[in-house]
Design a protein around this motif. Structure first.
Motif, short mmCIF file in Angstrom:
data_model
loop_
_atom_site.label_atom_id
_atom_site.label_comp_id
_atom_site.label_asym_id
_atom_site.label_seq_id
_atom_site.Cartn_x
_atom_site.Cartn_y
_atom_site.Cartn_z
N GLU A 1 0.66 -1.21 0.00
CA GLU A 1 0.19 0.07 0.24
C GLU A 1 0.69 1.46 0.03
O GLU A 1 0.44 2.37 -0.59
CB GLU A 1 -0.84 -0.09 1.17
N GLY A 2 2.09 1.28 0.51
CA GLY A 2 2.90 2.53 0.76
C GLY A 2 3.37 3.17 -0.35
O GLY A 2 3.84 4.29 -0.03
N TYR A 3 3.26 2.60 -1.55
CA TYR A 3 3.68 3.24 -2.72
C TYR A 3 2.89 4.19 -3.56
O TYR A 3 3.26 4.78 -4.46
CB TYR A 3 4.20 2.13 -3.88
N ALA A 4 1.59 4.35 -3.11
CA ALA A 4 0.38 4.95 -3.52
C ALA A 4 0.88 6.48 -4.22
O ALA A 4 0.69 6.81 -5.31
CB ALA A 4 -0.88 4.80 -2.91
N LEU A 5 1.57 7.16 -3.01
CA LEU A 5 1.62 8.54 -3.49
C LEU A 5 2.80 8.66 -4.38
O LEU A 5 2.65 9.64 -5.41
CB LEU A 5 2.21 9.37 -2.08
N ILE B 1 -7.05 3.60 2.37
CA ILE B 1 -8.01 4.96 2.92
C ILE B 1 -7.29 6.13 2.56
O ILE B 1 -7.81 7.10 2.15
CB ILE B 1 -8.29 4.63 4.40
N GLY B 2 -6.11 6.25 2.64
CA GLY B 2 -5.07 7.28 2.15
C GLY B 2 -5.46 7.60 0.61
O GLY B 2 -5.56 8.82 0.23
N LEU B 3 -5.39 6.65 -0.31
CA LEU B 3 -5.75 6.85 -1.60
C LEU B 3 -7.28 7.45 -1.88
O LEU B 3 -7.73 8.41 -2.53
CB LEU B 3 -5.57 5.75 -2.40
#
Length: 244
Positions: A87-91, A176-178
């Motif tokens: 999940e951590g690479y979305a930004l 949820i961050g996305l």
């Protein structure tokens, strides 16, 4: 219009086979080629044109993000969709211009949503509003949940649970961050590490001692201290817009 020419990239053979299978069975796709590394993918891309590259991120050698940066220098770059277990690479993915970011295990409905946007972009049309509708894969069927029907969102591990106006809920594999990033301009606000709410669904904001709660439907959702000020301001602005 004709379907997409897709290049699937994953260094793990079973994952590449699954990705190729889903792409070949997607009605939006005409042709699929596979590559086991970013370097192998570049050789494919030098020989022929592709509309979309669907790639893992963490791979030996050149990783998916580095590949996307290289593709941005092509005269006619393909769209890039990332498929990853992380999940951590979305930004970072969206900073390099990714058209989509999907988490493993792959959801056929979400893949189709992203490819719909890609095809619209490649045809010069207007892509549908990103994440305006989420596809929830259920046994034997796919349920479409519209953003306008969501009152609040609850983080649940690698998933989010969408709580809708009819009192139902649906579990979707998406960070949820996305959702916060894509839905913020559509009237959603992060109120807690684990909660995102539709401003129009907030009935009351109250403080009880040192704790603050947002009333959404019949639920009192906790508001973390760092989100209180921003939530108050956004609720006031939202109410002002609705009165106009």
């Amino acid at each position: 219009m004709s379907g997409l020419n897709a290049l699937a990239i994953d260094d793990e053979a079973p994952a590449l086979d699954e990705l190729g299978f889903l792409l070949r069975h997607c009605p939006l796709v005409d042709r699929v080629e596979g590559a086991s590394s970013a370097e192998d993918a570049l050789r494919h891309l030098q020989r022929e044109a592709f509309d979309v590259v669907v790639a893992d991120i963490r791979m030996p050698g050149l990783d998916g993000l580095e590949l996307a940066r290289v593709l941005r220098h092509f005269a006619a770059p393909p769209e890039v969709v990332f498929v990853t277990a992380h999940e951590g690479y979305a930004l970072e993915a969206f900073e390099v211009g990714a058209a989509g970011y999907l988490l493993k295990p792959l959801d056929a409905g979400r893949l189709a949503e992203v490819l719909t946007r890609v095809r619209a972009a490649r045809s010069g049309g207007t892509a549908p509003d990103d994440l305006a509708t989420l596809a929830v894969e259920l046994p034997g069927r796919i349920r479409m949940v519209a953003r306008n029907d969501v009152e609040w969102v609850e983080a649940s591990g690698d998933y989010v649970r969408l709580h809708t106006v009819d009192g139902d809920s649906a579990l979707v594999r998406i960070p949820i961050g996305l959702l916060e990033e894509r839905w913020s301009e559509h009237g959603f606000a992060r109120i807690h590490r684990g909660h995102l709410v539709a401003l129009g669904a907030v009935r009351e904001l109250r403080t009880d001692g040192t704790a603050t709660y947002a009333r959404v439907g019949t639920r009192d959702l906790p508001v973390s201290r760092r989100h209180v000020h921003d939530l108050r301001e956004r609720l006031v602005r939202h109410a002002g817009h609705r009165r106009r």
